[in-house]
Design an enzyme around this catalytic site. Structure first.
Site, PDB file in Angstrom:
ATOM      1  N   ARG A 141       0.939  -1.203   0.111  1.00 13.51           N
ATOM      2  CA  ARG A 141       0.009   0.049   0.138  1.00 13.51           C
ATOM      3  C   ARG A 141       0.867   1.304   0.061  1.00 13.51           C
ATOM      4  O   ARG A 141       1.799   1.285   0.599  1.00 13.51           O
ATOM      5  CB  ARG A 141      -1.042  -0.004   1.289  1.00 13.51           C
ATOM      6  CG  ARG A 141      -1.969  -1.152   1.257  1.00 13.51           C
ATOM      7  CD  ARG A 141      -3.034  -1.216   0.617  1.00 13.51           C
ATOM      8  NE  ARG A 141      -3.802   0.021   0.601  1.00 13.51           N
ATOM      9  CZ  ARG A 141      -4.918   0.230   0.000  1.00 13.51           C
ATOM     10  NH1 ARG A 141      -5.446  -0.923  -0.834  1.00 13.51           N
ATOM     11  NH2 ARG A 141      -5.628   1.269  -0.115  1.00 13.51           N
ATOM     12  N   VAL A 142       0.372   2.335  -0.769  1.00 12.61           N
ATOM     13  CA  VAL A 142       1.068   3.543  -0.705  1.00 12.61           C
ATOM     14  C   VAL A 142       0.173   4.678   0.134  1.00 12.61           C
ATOM     15  O   VAL A 142       0.557   5.751   0.081  1.00 12.61           O
ATOM     16  CB  VAL A 142       1.264   4.198  -1.943  1.00 12.61           C
ATOM     17  CG1 VAL A 142       2.311   3.182  -2.788  1.00 12.61           C
ATOM     18  CG2 VAL A 142      -0.053   4.145  -2.901  1.00 12.61           C
ATOM     19  N   ASP A 143      -0.999   4.249   0.574  1.00 11.95           N
ATOM     20  CA  ASP A 143      -1.762   5.021   1.404  1.00 11.95           C
ATOM     21  C   ASP A 143      -1.538   4.699   2.944  1.00 11.95           C
ATOM     22  O   ASP A 143      -0.609   4.134   3.305  1.00 11.95           O
ATOM     23  CB  ASP A 143      -3.180   5.278   1.102  1.00 11.95           C
ATOM     24  CG  ASP A 143      -3.699   3.804   0.907  1.00 11.95           C
ATOM     25  OD1 ASP A 143      -3.023   2.753   1.470  1.00 11.95           O
ATOM     26  OD2 ASP A 143      -4.995   3.413   0.527  1.00 11.95           O
ATOM     27  N   ASP A 144      -2.456   5.250   3.633  1.00  7.18           N
ATOM     28  CA  ASP A 144      -2.362   4.882   5.150  1.00  7.18           C
ATOM     29  C   ASP A 144      -3.211   3.769   5.609  1.00  7.18           C
ATOM     30  O   ASP A 144      -3.850   3.683   6.830  1.00  7.18           O
ATOM     31  CB  ASP A 144      -2.697   6.258   5.741  1.00  7.18           C
ATOM     32  CG  ASP A 144      -1.818   6.964   5.726  1.00  7.18           C
ATOM     33  OD1 ASP A 144      -0.577   6.890   5.848  1.00  7.18           O
ATOM     34  OD2 ASP A 144      -2.287   8.410   5.753  1.00  7.18           O
ATOM     35  N   VAL A 145      -2.962   2.599   4.725  1.00  7.40           N
ATOM     36  CA  VAL A 145      -3.544   1.232   5.159  1.00  7.40           C
ATOM     37  C   VAL A 145      -2.601   0.434   5.605  1.00  7.40           C
ATOM     38  O   VAL A 145      -1.616   0.220   4.763  1.00  7.40           O
ATOM     39  CB  VAL A 145      -4.728   0.921   3.882  1.00  7.40           C
ATOM     40  CG1 VAL A 145      -5.032  -0.343   4.309  1.00  7.40           C
ATOM     41  CG2 VAL A 145      -5.726   1.971   3.753  1.00  7.40           C
TER      42      VAL A 145
END
Ligand code: WTA
Length: 778
Positions: A646-650
């Site tokens: 993941r590249v997001d805050d997941v």
């Protein structure tokens, strides 16, 4: 890319950094867990300890014939010649961008391992389907794949309507097979497939198969927590059970479009409940039975169900979990939020708990066993439009509020059935076991709908894979003669740690195809799965997809392509993955960037329940014109896709998606917690673990007891699977002058990469970093 674009809490710049940090991290580290090699050099002399000793050869295998009829002379020592494989020119990157997966052409490769012949032992092994495997496969060659893929892209309407015609439609869809707008600049995002077509997924999964003569075939083998506890249902039995429950639901007033929350463990009643809802056009919302009362209440409050279906308790391994008590608490909570539920249908799971000791609310609660069997075993189908909702499934995003992913009927049905069939090379004689729980998307698409739509026999397993010992999975494989086994890398890694003996004491001869899902599978786990579990006989379908995509997006088709351990390989039919840079520009050939998808596919989610704006903002605004997956991906020079996380805050813990914001909001609800920042760190078994930085209320001293109480708060508010592994005391958090937490720095501190903190001078208070480092082992 448009200025000011933000990915969750991150600006484009820091998310870009994160992506490449993750990418470099993998490449820099030499641990087998992290490493992989994209350089496929020709090694003139293979390492001596390799089983598949090979020698240079001029034999050239084109994609049109690998797996079929290539020279297979065995050398006197029993090893096989090395191969040089050349993909067909169709895959040349320059030619392919229009319709075909991007790839630069040649796979010059010498460590070719052929299914059933040798172990995959080298980092850069390329695993080829054997001629026997390919010749019986649904997609027997890359040429066949290319032909079908090309058609699916050039003529999606024709391609998918032919497939959709294999299902039962009360009325055919309109002339326009699909319509889509995936570009926010051109108006609201809208995806529709087979609109105007009237059908029912339950009818297609059950009645259609019974009518086709599969009534006496086993639909479900159920294996309980304790070895020896089991059961089974034929397609006819399953249809009857589903109809009884459907009639019950109608009787209590559940109708078309009403939500039903299902909070059940892996009992047969779970797929039964899903199918019963589908039959009467009610919208099921399954909540994983590991979520806490508070999370359940949040979901109930959001979708306002007419009924909740649960059981009194479940045993997982040696633990008993009182699910009904959790539901009771959740219903009190949701009532406080103005959502009261009139009916709680409770299955008595006798082996875990007797009904006498179950807490009960007269008037609201009903025992499944006392009521449902009284209803008729036939029930009319509620025919629905292809675009009517089938289910809601909440998933984590980068804010504290879970998103209700909404899937509709027709496209989901066609897509899950088709992906299941091809990715596992399904045959009617297969016995299929997916270890996922129906509380997650994998249990929707690939325990329930995809396999049953194909008339498959599926295994539903209630227990824990390491109970009573780590050989349980292979015991089950032998007991039911499982041919297709689909699981998550985290399970593979945890069993791998227990040693080979738990595996090799079972035969596993029935296994034919293995599958992996949920997170990138590291090459060493891939090889163990392949060599030890599959005896180097079974291809591994490493399927990349998401709750949002409904079904497989990038996946091997066993029989068609050579596998590279750790790569999800190529897109499924109709899927056009693209890798873009932070400006949203499509990258070509060998590259690394953000994984997006161009144009729609039938299984795509249609909206976030009650929040279409969030749907557009999260998935379609980051890179206008594309669906943004939230994942990083690199593509090698042969066109193979490698997911990098993941590249997001997941955070992806054991394949479970957890939003860092969700954990943070649970932590700050603790009276002694002033602030919290949560990041993911690499974990040997779980893939990622949760690492929390916690700032306490002024004057509160650090203590072990407080640490435990913070962890307990997260368990209570989200569920045990989201509990942080680490609580790092933080007198302050590294913030920019505008107050934004620099997670990049926290990630480095959490993973002890202190020499890579980068520039900290932009922080409002750079000394915070030293304080955090000083406190790292406290
Ligand atoms: C990750 C699960 C690498 C990815 C089906 C994605 C994977 C998230 C793979 C979706 C795979 C899933 N290789 N990563 N084969 N499969 N992922 O919604 O980060 O629970 O975005 O769906 O899991 O998780 P979800």
């Amino acid at each position: 890319m448009i200025a000011g674009f933000a990915l969750g809490h991150m600006d484009a710049c820091s998310s870009q950094l994160l992506l490449f940090e993750a990418y470099n991290f993998r490449h820099r580290h030499k641990s087998p867990f992290l490493s992989r090699n994209h350089d496929y050099h020709i090694h003139p002399f293979p390492s001596a300890n390799k089983k598949s000793t090979a020698y240079p050869s001029s034999s050239c295998i084109s994609s049109s014939n690998f797996g079929l009829g290539y020279p297979m002379a065995t050398r006197p020592d029993g090893s096989y010649p090395r191969k040089i494989i050349t993909t067909s020119d169709h895959l040349r990157h320059v030619d392919s961008m229009g319709t075909l997966p991007s790839g630069t052409g040649k796979i010059s490769y010498l460590n070719a391992v052929i299914l059933g012949d040798s172990l995959a032992s080298e980092e850069n092994d390329l695993v080829l389907p054997s001629p026997e495997f390919s010749s019986q496969a649904l997609i027997p060659s890359s040429d066949k794949y290319i032909e079908m893929y090309r058609r699916s892209i050039v003529d999606p309407a024709g391609f998918w309507s032919e497939i959709a015609s294999l299902f039962y439609w009360k009325q055919k869809w309109s002339d326009q097979v699909y319509s889509e707008n995936m570009d926010v600049r051109k108006g609201p995002i809208n995806i529709e497939w087979f609109k105007g077509g009237i059908t029912n997924v339950c009818f297609n999964a059950l009645d259609r198969n019974v009518q086709a003569g599969l009534g006496a075939k086993t639909a479900i083998y159920w294996e309980g927590n304790e070895p020896g506890q089991d059961g089974s249902l034929t397609y006819t039995d399953l249809l009857e059970r589903v109809c009884q429950l459907a009639n019950y639901l109608k009787d209590i007033g559940v109708g078309k479009g009403d939500a039903v929350v299902i909070y059940l463990p892996m009992l047969m009643e779970l797929p039964i409940a899903m199918l019963a809802c589908a039959r009467i056009a009610a919208v099921h919302s399954v909540v994983f039975a590991g979520f806490s009362a508070e999370s359940l209440a949040q979901r109930i409050t959001d979708c306002k169900p007419k009924a909740v279906i649960t059981c009194n308790a479940v045993c997982r391994g040696s633990k008993v979990i009182h699910l009904k008590d959790i539901v009771d608490t959740a219903l009190v909570e949701s009532a406080k939020n103005g959502v009261s539920v009139d009916v709680c249908l409770t299955y008595e799971n006798q082996s875990a708990m007797k009904r006498e000791t179950t807490n009960w609310m007269e008037g609201r609660d009903a025992w499944w066993q006392d009521t449902v069997p009284k209803f008729p075993t036939t029930c009319d189908v509620e025919w629905v439009d292809a675009e009517d909702p089938l289910f809601l499934l909440y998933t984590s995003g980068s804010t504290g509020k879970p998103k209700g992913v909404l899937h509709t009927t027709g496209g989901f049905m066609v897509y899950t059935a088709t992906t299941f069939k091809y990715a596992f090379d399904y045959k009617l004689s297969d016995i299929y076991w997916c270890t996922a729980d129906c509380g997650w998307i994998t249990g929707h698409s690939y325990v329930t709908y995809g396999p049953l739509l194909n008339g498959a026999t599926v295994i539903v397993f209630e227990g824990a894979p390491n109970y009573p010992d780590p050989g349980r999975c292979w015991d089950i494989v032998d007991k039911y003669k499982v041919t297709l086994f689909y699981t998550a890398p985290t399970l593979v890694r945890s069993l791998m740690r227990e040693g080979n003996e738990y595996v090799t004491r079972y035969s596993r001869k029935s296994l034919r195809v293995l599958g992996s899902v949920g997170e990138p599978i590291n090459p060493s786990a891939w090889r163990w799965f392949f060599n030890v579990v599959g005896d180097s006989r079974c291809p591994i379908s490493d399927t990349w997809w998401q709750t949002e995509t409904g079904g497989f997006m990038i996946t091997p088709l066993p029989g068609a392509w050579p596998l590279k351990p750790g790569s999800a390989t190529f897109p499924f039919f109709g899927v056009q993955p693209v890798i873009v840079d932070d400006k949203g520009t499509e990258l070509e050939g060998e590259c690394s960037g953000y994984l997006c998808v161009k144009s729609s596919w039938p299984g795509a989610f249609r909206t976030l329940y009650g929040d279409h704006e969030r749907y557009e903002t999260t998935y379609f605004k980051p890179f206008p014109g594309y669906y943004f997956s939230g994942d990083g991906c690199s593509r090698d020079k042969d066109g193979y896709h490698w997911l990098t996380g993941r590249v997001d805050d997941v955070i992806n813990v054991s394949g479970h998606r957890i939003g860092s914001a969700e954990v943070e909001s649970a932590l700050v609800s603790h009276p002694q917690c002033a602030e919290a920042a949560v990041v993911g760190v690499e974990h040997e078994v779980k893939g990622q673990a949760i690492y929390a930085f916690v700032t306490l209320v002024e004057g509160v001293p650090y203590s072990e007891e407080l640490r435990k109480s913070l962890v307990a708060t997260v368990r209570n508010q989200i569920g045990a699977f989201a509990a942080p592994d680490n609580i790092h005391w933080a007198p302050g958090l590294p913030k920019t002058r505008s107050g934004k937490i620099m997670r990049r720095i926290l990630r480095k501190i959490a993973s002890r990469q202190l020499d890579e903190l980068g520039d900290t001078s932009t922080l409002a208070d750079p000394s915070v970093v030293d304080q955090l480092i000083a406190l790292r082992d406290c």
